[in-house]
Design a protein around this motif. Structure first.
Motif, PDB file in Angstrom:
ATOM      1  N   VAL A 356      71.655  20.366  -8.305  1.00 51.62           N
ATOM      2  CA  VAL A 356      71.091  21.377  -9.205  1.00 51.62           C
ATOM      3  C   VAL A 356      69.660  20.982  -9.567  1.00 51.62           C
ATOM      4  O   VAL A 356      69.402  19.860  -9.993  1.00 51.62           O
ATOM      5  CB  VAL A 356      71.959  21.509 -10.482  1.00 51.62           C
ATOM      6  CG1 VAL A 356      71.233  22.308 -11.555  1.00 51.62           C
ATOM      7  CG2 VAL A 356      73.281  22.179 -10.141  1.00 51.62           C
ATOM      8  N   SER A 357      68.729  21.916  -9.364  1.00 49.45           N
ATOM      9  CA  SER A 357      67.326  21.595  -9.637  1.00 49.45           C
ATOM     10  C   SER A 357      66.803  22.367 -10.844  1.00 49.45           C
ATOM     11  O   SER A 357      65.631  22.248 -11.188  1.00 49.45           O
ATOM     12  CB  SER A 357      66.458  21.909  -8.413  1.00 49.45           C
ATOM     13  OG  SER A 357      66.488  23.280  -8.103  1.00 49.45           O
ATOM     14  N   ARG A 358      67.635  23.166 -11.456  1.00 46.80           N
ATOM     15  CA  ARG A 358      67.167  23.895 -12.639  1.00 46.80           C
ATOM     16  C   ARG A 358      68.293  23.978 -13.673  1.00 46.80           C
ATOM     17  O   ARG A 358      69.385  24.488 -13.384  1.00 46.80           O
ATOM     18  CB  ARG A 358      66.713  25.296 -12.247  1.00 46.80           C
ATOM     19  CG  ARG A 358      66.235  26.129 -13.421  1.00 46.80           C
ATOM     20  CD  ARG A 358      65.500  27.387 -12.981  1.00 46.80           C
ATOM     21  NE  ARG A 358      65.297  28.304 -14.098  1.00 46.80           N
ATOM     22  CZ  ARG A 358      64.366  28.159 -15.039  1.00 46.80           C
ATOM     23  NH1 ARG A 358      63.546  27.141 -14.989  1.00 46.80           N
ATOM     24  NH2 ARG A 358      64.255  29.026 -16.028  1.00 46.80           N
ATOM     25  N   PHE A 359      68.015  23.490 -14.856  1.00 48.12           N
ATOM     26  CA  PHE A 359      68.915  23.616 -16.007  1.00 48.12           C
ATOM     27  C   PHE A 359      68.178  24.482 -17.022  1.00 48.12           C
ATOM     28  O   PHE A 359      67.017  24.210 -17.338  1.00 48.12           O
ATOM     29  CB  PHE A 359      69.219  22.258 -16.634  1.00 48.12           C
ATOM     30  CG  PHE A 359      70.004  21.345 -15.724  1.00 48.12           C
ATOM     31  CD1 PHE A 359      71.378  21.203 -15.869  1.00 48.12           C
ATOM     32  CD2 PHE A 359      69.373  20.625 -14.718  1.00 48.12           C
ATOM     33  CE1 PHE A 359      72.105  20.357 -15.034  1.00 48.12           C
ATOM     34  CE2 PHE A 359      70.079  19.782 -13.877  1.00 48.12           C
ATOM     35  CZ  PHE A 359      71.455  19.646 -14.032  1.00 48.12           C
ATOM     36  N   ALA A 360      68.813  25.520 -17.510  1.00 49.34           N
ATOM     37  CA  ALA A 360      68.120  26.403 -18.454  1.00 49.34           C
ATOM     38  C   ALA A 360      69.143  26.973 -19.424  1.00 49.34           C
ATOM     39  O   ALA A 360      70.336  27.080 -19.101  1.00 49.34           O
ATOM     40  CB  ALA A 360      67.423  27.538 -17.711  1.00 49.34           C
ATOM     41  N   THR A 371      56.370  25.703 -13.142  1.00 50.34           N
ATOM     42  CA  THR A 371      56.679  24.265 -13.130  1.00 50.34           C
ATOM     43  C   THR A 371      58.011  23.959 -12.428  1.00 50.34           C
ATOM     44  O   THR A 371      58.321  22.797 -12.186  1.00 50.34           O
ATOM     45  CB  THR A 371      56.766  23.704 -14.561  1.00 50.34           C
ATOM     46  OG1 THR A 371      57.789  24.424 -15.258  1.00 50.34           O
ATOM     47  CG2 THR A 371      55.440  23.859 -15.292  1.00 50.34           C
ATOM     48  N   TRP A 372      58.779  24.996 -12.141  1.00 48.57           N
ATOM     49  CA  TRP A 372      60.069  24.733 -11.505  1.00 48.57           C
ATOM     50  C   TRP A 372      59.878  24.302 -10.060  1.00 48.57           C
ATOM     51  O   TRP A 372      59.159  24.943  -9.301  1.00 48.57           O
ATOM     52  CB  TRP A 372      60.966  25.974 -11.552  1.00 48.57           C
ATOM     53  CG  TRP A 372      62.266  25.749 -10.836  1.00 48.57           C
ATOM     54  CD1 TRP A 372      63.097  24.678 -10.949  1.00 48.57           C
ATOM     55  CD2 TRP A 372      62.870  26.610  -9.853  1.00 48.57           C
ATOM     56  NE1 TRP A 372      64.189  24.814 -10.127  1.00 48.57           N
ATOM     57  CE2 TRP A 372      64.074  25.994  -9.439  1.00 48.57           C
ATOM     58  CE3 TRP A 372      62.531  27.838  -9.301  1.00 48.57           C
ATOM     59  CZ2 TRP A 372      64.926  26.562  -8.499  1.00 48.57           C
ATOM     60  CZ3 TRP A 372      63.378  28.407  -8.362  1.00 48.57           C
ATOM     61  CH2 TRP A 372      64.563  27.781  -7.969  1.00 48.57           C
ATOM     62  N   ARG A 373      60.516  23.216  -9.697  1.00 44.03           N
ATOM     63  CA  ARG A 373      60.475  22.723  -8.322  1.00 44.03           C
ATOM     64  C   ARG A 373      61.828  23.025  -7.685  1.00 44.03           C
ATOM     65  O   ARG A 373      62.808  22.312  -7.943  1.00 44.03           O
ATOM     66  CB  ARG A 373      60.217  21.211  -8.291  1.00 44.03           C
ATOM     67  CG  ARG A 373      58.973  20.776  -9.056  1.00 44.03           C
ATOM     68  CD  ARG A 373      57.730  21.052  -8.231  1.00 44.03           C
ATOM     69  NE  ARG A 373      56.559  20.542  -8.926  1.00 44.03           N
ATOM     70  CZ  ARG A 373      55.663  21.334  -9.524  1.00 44.03           C
ATOM     71  NH1 ARG A 373      55.812  22.655  -9.529  1.00 44.03           N
ATOM     72  NH2 ARG A 373      54.602  20.816 -10.110  1.00 44.03           N
ATOM     73  N   ASN A 374      61.864  24.059  -6.878  1.00 38.16           N
ATOM     74  CA  ASN A 374      63.094  24.423  -6.173  1.00 38.16           C
ATOM     75  C   ASN A 374      63.546  23.229  -5.344  1.00 38.16           C
ATOM     76  O   ASN A 374      62.776  22.717  -4.525  1.00 38.16           O
ATOM     77  CB  ASN A 374      62.802  25.639  -5.278  1.00 38.16           C
ATOM     78  CG  ASN A 374      64.051  26.189  -4.612  1.00 38.16           C
ATOM     79  OD1 ASN A 374      65.110  25.575  -4.659  1.00 38.16           O
ATOM     80  ND2 ASN A 374      63.929  27.353  -4.000  1.00 38.16           N
TER      81      ASN A 374
END
Lengths: 413, 347
Positions: A356-360, A371-374
C-alpha cells in the motif's frame, strides 16, 4: 497520420527548448490549464465533456467529481514544489508513457513529474478513451508553446510490434499502466528502463474509535468515485467487529444517498451480472447484505476475513477484523487504504508490506495530490535519468536500511 | 434415492419418463439432502411443495461451490475447478456421489456430438491431462472415460504436470496425417499453444485425414491472449487441414455434470434434454426475451448428487433452442487503472 516513431523523433528535437523553460512559466501554464479542465463551465470542458461522458460511461456528476478528485490536489503548493525540484533530464531523448483506458485524467500523475524533469514524453492514449489526453496537451501547449513540441499523444493497438519495438528500443524510459500481461511485456521489452503499474485495488480500515456514520459517509465517496473503477477505489473494508454491523448499515445508507448526489454511470450486463451473483452468493451463505437497485451499491457483511475483488457498481464487502487481516494473497496488488478510527501500528505495517502506497482518511483516498508517489516511485527522478534513478534507489535502500537496521546488523553478524 | 437415480439414468439414456416430474423430484431431493440448499429455500419461503414446479427452485451461483459443501450423499469423486481467478484464490469443489451417472451422461452425449456416425475406436490425442496428473479435474475424468470407451491403439496424452508436451503432440499429428480419422481433445488455451508451435515449425501445416475431429472446450483460463475463440478455430482449420465441420465446442464446468455441445463447425451450444437452460435478467433473475443478454442458468438432472439448478458466471443469449456465449460476469479480475482498450472491447 504521423507514425508514433516519427512523433517520438520530433520530441527528441524539442528537448533543448523544453530545458530552457523556467519553473514559473511551467507552473503558470500547468495551473491555468488544469484549472480550466477542473471547471465544468470552461470552454475546454464544455467541448470535451460530451466525448468523455460517452467514452467513460460516468454520469455528468460522476465525471466532474472524478476529475476534481484526481486533479484538485495538483493545483496548489505541492504541485508548485514538484515543478521546482532540481532533478532534470540533461540529455536529449524521449520517454514513453502507456496510459490505461480509465480513469480519465490519470495522465496528470505522470505529466507533472515529466514537466518537472523537463522530460519530453510520448503518451500512448487508450483507444477506449482517446479524448482527454490530446485535449489537455493541446491546451497546455497553447499556454506555453515549447510544450506543444515536447509532449505528444498517439493511439495504436496495444501489442503491435511494428509500432512498439522501435519505441521500446529508443525510449529513455517506458512508464506503463496495464494488465499483468502488458506489464510483463514492457518489462521484457525495456529491461532496466521501465516503471510499471499493474492492476491494483484499494481497501478500507474502520478501526476502534471510529464513528460508524462518519466513516461510512467518507468510505462511500471512496467507493463511488470513478464508479469504483480506479486503483484507489475501495473494494472491501476491514472493520472492528464491535462496529462492523453498524458501519455496514450506515454505509448502505450513505451509498444510497450518494446514488442521488453522484449518480452511477452507464452499466453493462457483465457488471450487473457480477453484482447479482455476489448478492445471490451472500444469500446462499446466509450473510446480511444491503442494496436496492443493482448499480446503487451493495454492502455485504462477510463472515470470512479473506477478501476478493468487488464485481463493481459500488459493491463492497465488510470483513470483521480486529487485528492484522490476511494479506498475503494481495502482496503487490494493493494501492491504498482509506482509514477511519484507530489504525494500530502492526496493521499499518502489514498494509505497507503488502504494497500500500497511500493511506488517507476515509473520503480522501481518491483525492491525491502531487506528493503522492504511486507504488513509492518518484517519477520525476525516473524521468530525469539514470543518475537520478540510482540516487533514488540509493535513497530507498537507505530508508529500508534505517527501518531494518537491527535485522541488518544481525545478518551482518 | 436409488429409484430416483435410476429413473434419471433411464431418462438420460432413452428420454424415458417426464422431465418435469423428474426435475421436481430432484429439486425436492436436493431440499431434503443438501443442507445449504434447504436453508436457502427456507429463507426464500420456498417449501418442498412449491418445488413441484422445478422452475421455482432457486439457482445456486457457481461461486457458492467455493465456500459451501453441496453433497446429497457421501462423495465418491471430488472435482475442483482449476482456479482461474486472481486474488483470494478459492476453487469450486463439486462433491460427486454418483460418478457412474457422469459416465452415463458422457456416453449419452459425446458420441453423438463429436464422433462421425458409425465410427469405432479411433486414435485420440489428448491435450487434457490424464487422471494421474489431474485427479480432481472433472475434465480429466471425462477424458479418461473417453479414452476407455473410444481410444484406439496409439492414442496419446500430451499434457503432464509440467505442462503440455507440444513436441509429442506435433509428432503425433504429423505421423497421422495419412490414415484413419483422429480425434483431438483440447482446451482452447492448449489449442492456441499447439497452433503456435505448429506455426513455428517448418512445413507447418498438417492435413489430418478427412473425418478427423477436434473437441474444444473452455476458455483461456484467465490468460489474456491476443486472439478470440473464433480466430483460434479458423487457425485450427487452416493449420490442421480440417473440414469446416471438424471442430466441436463443448461447454461444461466443474459445478455441472452434463455438458452442452455445438453442432460440428457451429458456434451455438445445445444442451441435452435433461439439462434445460435459462438466460436470466441480472436485475430480476427472470427469463429475458430471446436475443437479450443475461446470465446463463442450467437445471442439470445429472447434478442430483449436489444441486441441480446452477447459476453460472457466464453471459449468453438465447437463439432458438440453443445459446451463444457472450462473456463473463464481472468480479473475478483485478483491473483498477489497468484496463486497455482491447480488454474493454473497444473497436
Amino acid at each position: 497520420m504521423t507514425s508514433p516513431v516519427a512523433i517520438a523523433q520530433r520530441l527528441v528535437a524539442a528537448a533543448p527548448a523544453l530545458r530552457a523553460t523556467s519553473d514559473d512559466q511551467l507552473l503558470a501554464a500547468w495551473r491555468n490549464t488544469l484549472a480550466a479542465f477542473l471547471d465544468p463551465t470552461s470552454a475546454e470542458r464544455r467541448q470535451l465533456d460530451p466525448y468523455l461522458l460517452q467514452t467513460t460511461g460516468l454520469s455528468t456528476a460522476g465525471l466532474d467529481h472524478g476529475l476534481q478528485s484526481i486533479g484538485s490536489g495538483m493545483l496548489g503548493e505541492p504541485a508548485a514544489a514538484e515543478l521546482r525540484r532540481p532533478h532534470r533530464q540533461t540529455e536529449d531523448g524521449f520517454s514513453l508513457v502507456v496510459l490505461p483506458a480509465e480513469p480519465p485524467g490519470l495522465i496528470l500523475q505522470s505529466l507533472l513529474p515529466a514537466l518537472a524533469a523537463r522530460a519530453p514524453v510520448l503518451f500512448k492514449s487508450s483507444r477506449a478513451e482517446p479524448h482527454f489526453v490530446p485535449a489537455f496537451l493541446t491546451a497546455l501547449g497553447h499556454r506555453l508553446p515549447p510544450l506543444l513540441h515536447a509532449y505528444a499523444v498517439a493511439t495504436w493497438t496495444g501489442g503491435d510490434p511494428e509500432v512498439e519495438a522501435p519505441l521500446h528500443a529508443s525510449a529513455r524510459l517506458v512508464v506503463a499502466y496495464g494488465s499483468e500481461e502488458t506489464v510483463s511485456a514492457v518489462q521484457a521489452a525495456a529491461p532496466g528502463r521501465c516503471v510499471v503499474f499493474g492492476p491494483k485495488l484499494s481497501l478500507g480500515w474502520v478501526g476502534p474509535g471510529a464513528d460508524p456514520e462518519r466513516a461510512a459517509r467518507g468510505m462511500a465517496v471512496d467507493i463511488a468515485t470513478f464508479d469504483q473503477r480506479g486503483c484507489l477505489s475501495v473494494h472491501a473494508v476491514f472493520a472492528d467487529p464491535a462496529i462492523a454491523g453498524a458501519f455496514a448499515t450506515a454505509l448502505a445508507s450513505a451509498l444510497n444517498e450518494l446514488a442521488t448526489e453522484l449518480p452511477p454511470g452507464r452499466t453493462d450486463p457483465a457488471d450487473r451480472a457480477g453484482v447479482r451473483l455476489a448478492r445471490e452468493d451472500a444469500d446462499l451463505r446466509g450473510l446480511t447484505w444491503y442494496g436496492k437497485a443493482l448499480d446503487d451499491g451493495t454492502v455485504i457483511l462477510e463472515n470470512d476475513v479473506r477478501t476478493s475483488p468487488s464485481p463493481g457498481l459500488r459493491t463492497v464487502r465488510i470483513h470483521p477484523a480486529a487485528d492484522v487481516p490476511p494479506l498475503h494473497e494481495w502482496h503487490g496488488r494493493l494501492q491504498g487504504l482509506a482509514v477511519a478510527g484507530d489504525l494500530p501500528p502492526a496493521v499499518h505495517e502489514a498494509f505497507l508490506k503488502a504494497g500500500v502506497s497511500r493511506f488517507a482518511p476515509a473520503g480522501a483516498l481518491q483525492t491525491t495530490d502531487a506528493t503522492w508517489r504511486n507504488d513509492g516511485i518518484d517519477l520525476a527522478t525516473e524521468f530525469a535519468g539514470s543518475t537520478n534513478r540510482e540516487s533514488n534507489l540509493q535513497r530507498g535502500l537507505n530508508r529500508l536500511q534505517d527501518r531494518y537496521a537491527s535485522a541488518f546488523r544481525r545478518l551482518a553478524e | 434415492m436409488t429409484q430416483l437415480l435410476h429413473r434419471i439414468e433411464r431418462f438420460i439414456v432413452g428420454a424415458d419418463g417426464a422431465f418435469d416430474e423428474l426435475a421436481a423430484a430432484a429439486a425436492r431431493f436436493g431440499y431434503e439432502r443438501v443442507e445449504p440448499y434447504r436453508r436457502l429455500c427456507d429463507r426464500r419461503g420456498i417449501t418442498p411443495e412449491a418445488l413441484e414446479d422445478w422452475r421455482l427452485a432457486p439457482a445456486v451461483p457457481t461461486s457458492a461451490f467455493k465456500s459451501l459443501r453441496f453433497a446429497a450423499a457421501e462423495p465418491r469423486e471430488i472435482f475442483r475447478s482449476s482456479g482461474t481467478t486472481r486474488g483470494a484464490e478459492r476453487r469450486s469443489v463439486h462433491y460427486h456421489p454418483y460418478p457412474d451417472l457422469y459416465r452415463t451422461v458422457i456416453d449419452a452425449t459425446f458420441p453423438a456430438a463429436c464422433l462421425s456416425a458409425g465410427s469405432g475406436r479411433l486414435p485420440i490425442l489428448s491435450l487434457i491431462p490424464d487422471r494421474a496428473t489431474a485427479p480432481d479435474s472433472s475434465l480429466s475424468f471425462m477424458a479418461a472415460h473417453l479414452f476407455k470407451r473410444h481410444a484406439a491403439h496409439g492414442s496419446a496424452w500430451a499434457a503432464s504436470e509440467s505442462g503440455f508436451d507440444l513436441d509429442l503432440a506435433c509428432r503425433w499429428l504429423r505421423a497421422r496425417a495419412e490414415g484413419e480419422p483422429v480425434l483431438v481433445l483440447a482446451t482452447a488455451l492448449a489449442l492456441v499453444l499447439l497452433l503456435d508451435r505448429l506455426e513455428g515449425e517448418s512445413g507447418c501445416a498438417i492435413r489430418l485425414p478427412p473425418g478427423s475431429r477436434v473437441f474444444e472446450t473452455g476458455g483461456f483460463k484467465g490468460k489474456r491472449l491476443e486472439t478470440t475463440p473464433e480466430a483460434v478455430r479458423r487457425r485450427a482449420r487452416t493449420l490442421l487441414g480440417l473440414a469446416p465441420d471438424a471442430i466441436v465446442r463443448e461447454y461444461g464446468m466443474t459445478e455441472l455434470t452434463s455438458q452442452a455441445y455445438s453442432r460440428p463447425g457451429g458456434e451455438r451450444l445445445r444442451t441435452p434434454p435433461w439439462m434445460p437452460f435459462g438466460v436470466l435478467d441480472p436485475d430480476s433473475l427472470a427469463e429475458v426475451e430471446e436475443g437479450e443478454t443475461g446470465l446463463l442458468a442450467f437445471f442439470d438432472l445429472a447434478n442430483l448428487g449436489s444441486v441441480c439448478h446452477v447459476l453460472t458466471e457466464d453471459l449468453g443469449v438465447r437463439e432458438g433452442s440453443a445459446f451463444r456465449l457472450l462473456g463473463r460476469a464481472s468480479g473475478a479480475e483485478l483491473r483498477g487503472c489497468s484496463l486497455t482498450a482491447e480488454e474493454l472491447g473497444a473497436a
